[in-house]
Motif scaffolding. Structure first.
Motif, mmCIF file in Angstrom:
data_model
loop_
_atom_site.group_PDB
_atom_site.id
_atom_site.type_symbol
_atom_site.label_atom_id
_atom_site.label_comp_id
_atom_site.label_asym_id
_atom_site.label_seq_id
_atom_site.Cartn_x
_atom_site.Cartn_y
_atom_site.Cartn_z
ATOM 1 N N LEU A 192 0.831 -1.198 0.000
ATOM 2 C CA LEU A 192 0.000 0.000 0.000
ATOM 3 C C LEU A 192 0.872 1.257 0.000
ATOM 4 C CD1 LEU A 192 -2.764 1.409 0.285
ATOM 5 C CD2 LEU A 192 -2.552 1.136 2.763
ATOM 6 N N GLY A 193 1.926 1.254 0.831
ATOM 7 C CA GLY A 193 2.834 2.399 0.888
ATOM 8 C C GLY A 193 3.504 2.659 -0.457
ATOM 9 N N LEU A 194 3.972 1.590 -1.083
ATOM 10 C CA LEU A 194 4.632 1.729 -2.379
ATOM 11 C C LEU A 194 3.650 2.203 -3.445
ATOM 12 C CD1 LEU A 194 6.790 -1.527 -2.267
ATOM 13 C CD2 LEU A 194 7.666 0.816 -2.217
ATOM 14 N N GLY A 247 9.527 12.934 -3.850
ATOM 15 C CA GLY A 247 10.524 13.789 -3.218
ATOM 16 C C GLY A 247 9.939 15.156 -2.924
ATOM 17 N N LYS A 248 9.308 15.760 -3.945
ATOM 18 C CA LYS A 248 8.810 17.119 -3.782
ATOM 19 C C LYS A 248 7.445 17.162 -3.097
ATOM 20 C CE LYS A 248 9.268 21.291 -6.469
ATOM 21 N NZ LYS A 248 10.073 21.975 -5.468
ATOM 22 N N GLU A 249 6.591 16.201 -3.411
ATOM 23 C CA GLU A 249 5.268 16.204 -2.784
ATOM 24 C C GLU A 249 5.090 15.040 -1.825
ATOM 25 O OE1 GLU A 249 1.962 17.134 -5.269
ATOM 26 O OE2 GLU A 249 3.231 18.236 -6.675
ATOM 27 N N VAL A 250 5.696 13.915 -2.156
ATOM 28 C CA VAL A 250 5.615 12.765 -1.265
ATOM 29 C C VAL A 250 6.970 12.075 -1.251
ATOM 30 C CG1 VAL A 250 4.516 11.466 -3.146
ATOM 31 C CG2 VAL A 250 4.491 10.524 -0.861
ATOM 32 N N ALA A 251 7.451 11.754 -0.032
ATOM 33 C CA ALA A 251 8.754 11.112 0.095
ATOM 34 C C ALA A 251 8.613 9.871 0.962
ATOM 35 C CB ALA A 251 9.761 12.067 0.722
ATOM 36 N N MET A 252 9.573 8.970 0.821
ATOM 37 C CA MET A 252 9.448 7.703 1.527
ATOM 38 C C MET A 252 10.680 7.428 2.390
ATOM 39 S SD MET A 252 7.619 4.475 -0.075
ATOM 40 C CE MET A 252 7.056 3.167 0.998
ATOM 41 N N VAL A 253 10.455 6.816 3.542
ATOM 42 C CA VAL A 253 11.535 6.383 4.428
ATOM 43 C C VAL A 253 11.346 4.890 4.670
ATOM 44 C CG1 VAL A 253 12.546 6.630 6.732
ATOM 45 C CG2 VAL A 253 11.662 8.643 5.558
ATOM 46 N N PHE A 254 12.395 4.097 4.420
ATOM 47 C CA PHE A 254 12.277 2.648 4.542
ATOM 48 C C PHE A 254 12.923 2.130 5.818
ATOM 49 C CE2 PHE A 254 12.106 3.484 -0.017
ATOM 50 C CZ PHE A 254 10.991 2.753 -0.388
ATOM 51 N N GLN A 255 12.687 0.831 6.072
ATOM 52 C CA GLN A 255 13.229 0.202 7.277
ATOM 53 C C GLN A 255 14.751 0.225 7.303
ATOM 54 O OE1 GLN A 255 11.667 -3.700 8.122
ATOM 55 N NE2 GLN A 255 13.411 -4.271 9.357
ATOM 56 N N LEU A 283 3.794 15.072 2.310
ATOM 57 C CA LEU A 283 3.488 13.739 2.838
ATOM 58 C C LEU A 283 4.753 12.890 2.897
ATOM 59 C CD1 LEU A 283 1.548 11.360 3.554
ATOM 60 C CD2 LEU A 283 1.206 11.034 1.099
ATOM 61 N N ILE A 284 4.946 12.234 4.036
ATOM 62 C CA ILE A 284 6.043 11.269 4.157
ATOM 63 C C ILE A 284 5.438 9.896 4.452
ATOM 64 C CG2 ILE A 284 8.013 10.533 5.570
ATOM 65 C CD1 ILE A 284 8.724 13.426 5.938
ATOM 66 N N GLU A 310 5.556 21.176 13.512
ATOM 67 C CA GLU A 310 6.188 22.435 13.124
ATOM 68 C C GLU A 310 6.110 22.740 11.630
ATOM 69 O OE1 GLU A 310 10.074 22.359 14.935
ATOM 70 O OE2 GLU A 310 9.090 21.901 16.848
ATOM 71 N N HIS A 311 6.029 21.687 10.816
ATOM 72 C CA HIS A 311 6.014 21.930 9.369
ATOM 73 C C HIS A 311 4.734 21.468 8.697
ATOM 74 C CE1 HIS A 311 10.223 23.114 9.573
ATOM 75 N NE2 HIS A 311 10.441 22.032 10.290
ATOM 76 N N GLY A 312 3.809 20.916 9.482
ATOM 77 C CA GLY A 312 2.531 20.498 8.909
ATOM 78 C C GLY A 312 2.614 19.321 7.965
ATOM 79 N N VAL A 313 3.690 18.542 8.071
ATOM 80 C CA VAL A 313 3.846 17.377 7.200
ATOM 81 C C VAL A 313 2.877 16.283 7.652
ATOM 82 C CG1 VAL A 313 5.477 15.636 6.372
ATOM 83 C CG2 VAL A 313 6.277 17.945 6.913
ATOM 84 N N ALA A 314 2.214 15.651 6.673
ATOM 85 C CA ALA A 314 1.393 14.478 6.990
ATOM 86 C C ALA A 314 2.281 13.242 6.895
ATOM 87 C CB ALA A 314 0.236 14.362 6.009
#
Lengths: 315, 325
Positions: free
Chosen positions: A48-50, A87-95, A171-172, A199-203
């Motif tokens: 789902l994340g991908l 990257g600009k609108e949605v970025a991902m962080v992996f395990q 979004l992250i 502080e930055h309103g990131v979802a």
């Protein structure tokens, strides 16, 4: 609305057959919201994340449904448009940060490169911005020239987060970002996520197998099982009165260190092989509330008290 | 006393680069386990809890003599096994077994489940032939792999992670060992199944009278099953006590920090926390004095100079901290 996912279906076309990894998942996400997606192995939470990044690896693909980010349909975008959005609108962080970091490149340069690929900046400006970012995630500027192997696992994950926020995405998506880390470091990283939101309103979509962690950090939680979204509720509601029997039984299975003499109760059986899921409700073989209809027909998703639940108890 | 460990140490030499070999004679060591003492009673569940790099897994391997200690003493059932040869220790192995974290790596994929569980019976000449087979079937039933005849003939590849871990437990317990070292046995198991694996281990303990040395990073799991818990930090035990005492009255600042970092299924969260700076230092350059002082929010000048000893603060509850003297 920042993100609208509607009736999403993602399948993997393997030699052994079709795996319906995500089936009929719908939800919305507001700005500055932390949405937890919790599930066990094979629940479809990572897929789902991908999918939200349109990054489902082959032999998988999005077969139907819609994903709108700031009103723009992601599923129909060209590769070029997608690159601009990632990257600009949605970025991902992996395990595992090592899979995303280049081991031969200094961490500072990796952040600079990400910035320069998307932003109209001079190299000096990008470097200044990268240093600010490192500081923001709790890494001293003097580590700018370090290589990834010189950092601990927790620091590498901080670098990943610095890279993820470098282009100010709205979004992250974080997929098990702290599973490989010790609890004290996990706690520090969760502080970082909540700061980004405050502080930055990131979802943030926080994908995890750890329901206790999700309950602490998330505003709302989606509980996934075998590719289905079984329940979507506010964290508080889920804790106090889970609607779906799977969510309820999962809550009984997790320890709470603040309780004395707690008795944990496992859910009998194990999650199904998605090559051949059970007929009807995918949870019915393990469900204490299963009725005859549950083994025959897929339950509908209903709205109950403003919460989503997929279960024949509410059919 | 079933097991007594005294001042146990394990130093691993650090490989030097060519230049370092020319420039310095001094050997450098990873002090993985740096002088720990504890004992386990018959039938007791004793947990070693710590973060990665705390030395807990090395301790488990040392106790079973799977690796050689640098110094210290290990006494098992009254016999000093510290310097026994491999041959001398072999007959004792049936009394000291191990369960590993990864049920996918710990089972031979070409061996049927029944054969894998039978193996220790044959190795230790406890039973053979029909008798051994009967014992394995009975064990399969006990660990919840039913019908046992079906599971006897299946290969690990056809089992789920939870089922594999049940096989690993059956294999470890079939010799009715006095001591089982369980190294993170549920951390790779799905959350919905963990409790059933822990309950199974506790049931078998009651039936066979085995003791567990339970190694985990997860204090919540340790709390669920342990009689006593020891908290490890950088190769040392910093606090040890009965589970109840440790949770009601944690004394070491590190224990407190660890406790407050565990997620609790309570929404709204972010309880009052004891925040620690940074991460666990390298076991090559262990800080002077109290090895926790570099991260301790309560450290004072003595802490960087003098290493605190474990002191008994209340009956059976020990802590190594200058604040508790």
């Amino acid at each position: 609305m920042l993100l609208e996912v509607d009736d999403l279906h993602v399948h993997y076309f393997t030699k052994r057959g079709v795996v319906r990894a995500v089936e009929g998942v719908s939800f919305n996400l507001d700005e500055a919201e932390i949405l937890g997606i919790v599930g066990e192995s094979g629940s479809g939470k990572s897929t789902l994340g991908l999918a939200i990044m349109n990054l489902v690896p082959s032999p998988g693909r999005i077969v139907s449904g819609s994903i709108r980010l700031n009103g723009k349909e992601i599923t129909r975008m060209s590769e070029k448009e997608l690159r601009r959005i990632r990257g600009k609108e949605v970025a991902m962080v992996f395990q595992d940060p090592m899979t995303s970091l280049d081991p031969l490149m200094r961490i500072g340069d990796q952040i600079v490169e990400t910035i320069l690929a998307h932003e109209d900046m001079t190299k000096e400006e990008a470097k200044r911005r990268a240093m600010e970012l490192l500081e923001e995630v709790g890494i001293s500027r003097d580590r700018f020239n370090d290589y990834p192997h010189q950092l601990s696992g927790g620091m590498r994950q901080r670098v990943m987060i610095a890279m993820a926020v470098s282009l100010n995405p709205k979004l992250i998506i974080a997929d098990e970002p702290t599973t490989a880390l010790d609890v004290i470091v996990q706690d520090q990283i969760m502080d970082l996520f909540t700061e980004l939101r405050d502080e930055h309103g990131v979802a943030i979509i926080l994908i995890s197998h750890d329901l206790a962690l999700e309950l602490e950090v998330s505003d709302r939680i989606g509980v996934m099982y075998a590719g289905w979204l079984m329940e979507l509720s506010k964290a508080e509601d889920l804790m106090k009165r889970p609607l779906n029997p799977y969510a309820r039984e999962l809550l009984k299975a997790i320890p709470n260190v603040e309780l004395e003499d707690q008795k944990l109760i496992s859910i009998p059986g194990s999650p199904p092989d998605l090559h051949s899921p059970p007929p009807g409700c995918r949870f019915h073989p393990r469900c204490p509330d299963a009725k005859p209809v549950c083994s025959r027909e897929e339950p509908p998703t209903k709205v109950v008290d403003g919460r989503l639940v997929k279960c024949w108890l509410y059919g | 006393m079933l097991l007594e460990v005294t001042d146990l140490k394990k130093y691993f030499p650090v490989a030097k680069t060519f230049i370092e070999r020319i420039l310095t004679k001094e050997e450098r060591y990873v002090r993985a386990v740096d002088g720990i003492s504890f004992s386990i009673e018959e039938g007791e569940v004793f947990s070693l809890v710590g973060e990665s790099g705390s030395g807990k897994t090395t301790t488990g391997k040392l106790v079973l003599r799977l690796i050689e200690p640098t110094s210290g003493r290990i006494v098992f059932q009254g016999t000093d096994i510290t310097s026994m040869s491999k041959k001398e220790i072999r007959p004792m192995r049936r009394h000291m077994q191990i369960i590993y974290q990864d049920p996918y790596a710990s089972l031979n994929p070409r061996m049927r489940v029944g054969e894998a569980i039978m193996d220790p019976l044959l190795i230790h000449r406890i039973a053979q032939g029909r008798e051994a087979r009967e014992m394995v079937l009975e064990m399969l039933e006990k660990v919840g792999l039913t019908p046992p005849e079906t599971f006897f003939n299946s290969y690990p590849a056809y089992l789920s992670g939870g089922q594999r871990q049940r096989v690993a437990i059956a294999r470890a317990m079939i010799t009715r060992p006095k001591l089982v070292v369980a190294d993170e046995p549920v951390s790779m198991i799905d959350v919905s199944l963990r409790a059933s694996i822990l309950d199974l281990m506790m049931d078998l303990r009651r039936e066979f009278g085995s003791a567990y040395l339970f190694i985990t990073h997860d204090l919540a799991v340790a709390k669920y099953i342990s009689d006593r818990i020891a908290i490890m930090y950088l190769g040392k035990i910093v606090e040890v006590g009965r589970t109840r005492d440790l949770f009601r009255n944690p004394l070491h600042p590190y224990t407190k920090a660890l406790l407050s970092a565990i997620p609790v299924p309570t929404p709204g969260r972010r309880r009052e926390r004891i925040k620690l700076k940074g991460e666990i230092p390298s076991a090559i350059d262990i800080p002077t004095g109290c090895r926790f002082h570099t991260r301790c929010p309560l450290a004072f000048d003595l802490c960087s100079r003098e290493e605190p000893e474990l002191m008994e603060v209340e009956p059976g509850h020990f802590v190594a901290c200058h604040l508790h003297k």
